[in-house]
Scaffold this motif. Sequence first.
Motif, PDB file in Angstrom:
ATOM      1  N   ASN A   1      34.323  53.201  40.304  1.00  0.00           N
ATOM      2  CA  ASN A   1      35.071  52.459  39.128  1.00  0.00           C
ATOM      3  C   ASN A   1      34.524  51.060  38.811  1.00  0.00           C
ATOM      4  O   ASN A   1      34.705  50.510  37.641  1.00  0.00           O
ATOM      5  N   TYR A   2      33.563  50.709  39.653  1.00  0.00           N
ATOM      6  CA  TYR A   2      33.078  49.279  39.311  1.00  0.00           C
ATOM      7  C   TYR A   2      31.436  49.335  39.107  1.00  0.00           C
ATOM      8  O   TYR A   2      30.785  48.252  39.160  1.00  0.00           O
TER       9      TYR A   2
ATOM     10  N   ALA B   1      36.376  46.247  45.744  1.00  0.00           N
ATOM     11  CA  ALA B   1      35.626  46.929  45.035  1.00  0.00           C
ATOM     12  C   ALA B   1      34.118  47.241  45.263  1.00  0.00           C
ATOM     13  O   ALA B   1      33.461  48.315  45.143  1.00  0.00           O
TER      14      ALA B   1
ATOM     15  N   ARG C   1      27.986  49.239  37.191  1.00  0.00           N
ATOM     16  CA  ARG C   1      27.434  48.725  35.934  1.00  0.00           C
ATOM     17  C   ARG C   1      28.181  47.467  35.562  1.00  0.00           C
ATOM     18  O   ARG C   1      28.505  47.148  34.407  1.00  0.00           O
ATOM     19  N   LYS C   2      28.586  46.679  36.698  1.00  0.00           N
ATOM     20  CA  LYS C   2      29.371  45.495  36.167  1.00  0.00           C
ATOM     21  C   LYS C   2      28.763  44.340  36.923  1.00  0.00           C
ATOM     22  O   LYS C   2      29.408  43.279  36.906  1.00  0.00           O
ATOM     23  N   GLY C   3      27.442  44.348  37.656  1.00  0.00           N
ATOM     24  CA  GLY C   3      26.690  43.330  38.197  1.00  0.00           C
ATOM     25  C   GLY C   3      27.263  43.053  39.490  1.00  0.00           C
ATOM     26  O   GLY C   3      26.659  42.020  40.276  1.00  0.00           O
ATOM     27  N   ILE C   4      28.210  43.714  40.130  1.00  0.00           N
ATOM     28  CA  ILE C   4      28.713  43.585  41.413  1.00  0.00           C
ATOM     29  C   ILE C   4      27.711  43.678  42.443  1.00  0.00           C
ATOM     30  O   ILE C   4      27.492  42.682  43.446  1.00  0.00           O
TER      31      ILE C   4
ATOM     32  N   VAL D   1      38.043  42.588  43.381  1.00  0.00           N
ATOM     33  CA  VAL D   1      38.428  42.314  41.789  1.00  0.00           C
ATOM     34  C   VAL D   1      40.074  42.175  41.937  1.00  0.00           C
ATOM     35  O   VAL D   1      40.548  43.241  42.720  1.00  0.00           O
TER      36      VAL D   1
ATOM     37  N   LYS E   1      25.361  40.712  42.723  1.00  0.00           N
ATOM     38  CA  LYS E   1      26.201  39.298  43.257  1.00  0.00           C
ATOM     39  C   LYS E   1      25.985  39.613  44.736  1.00  0.00           C
ATOM     40  O   LYS E   1      25.689  38.475  45.355  1.00  0.00           O
TER      41      LYS E   1
ATOM     42  N   TYR F   1      33.428  42.317  47.969  1.00  0.00           N
ATOM     43  CA  TYR F   1      33.509  41.876  46.671  1.00  0.00           C
ATOM     44  C   TYR F   1      34.804  42.221  46.198  1.00  0.00           C
ATOM     45  O   TYR F   1      35.032  43.509  46.191  1.00  0.00           O
TER      46      TYR F   1
END
Length: 149
Positions: free
Chosen positions: A85-86, A63, A88-91, A58, A94, A56
Amino acid sequence: MIHKLMVDNEAIAKQMLDVQIPSYQIEAELIDFYDIPQLKDTVETVMASNETFVGYFVEDELAAFISYTDEGQVIDICRLVVHPNYFRKGIARKLVAHVLDEIAKYKKVIVSTGAKNAPAKQLYEQCGFQEMKDIEVAPNVFITLFERN
């Protein structure tokens, strides 16, 4: 955003370790176990892996990634790592959805995580996995096995 990773490429394997090591360090702290095999990976061991890796990105930065093996009627998710760094962003969701929707389709999917890794366990449950059992992998260290049909 989501692309298959060519792990036979040394530069990509190095980028993957730059994501994997910090991610597994967080898990090690959560479960209070620092001998997680993926913390000992090297560029060479990543490149030699028989897993399929999907990353994934960014912008142009890796990320997160997920890896799996396809064992016929069973997809085994081997790694799901997100660089801190990523978080809690839903990655992670996904990436799991990508495997479920694009790879697994009508196959059973299994995954395991540290029994004390509450965020990962919650993610898998929210993605429709059922907790099957805990397995002791070292003295007083357990992983939880999940399954989704």
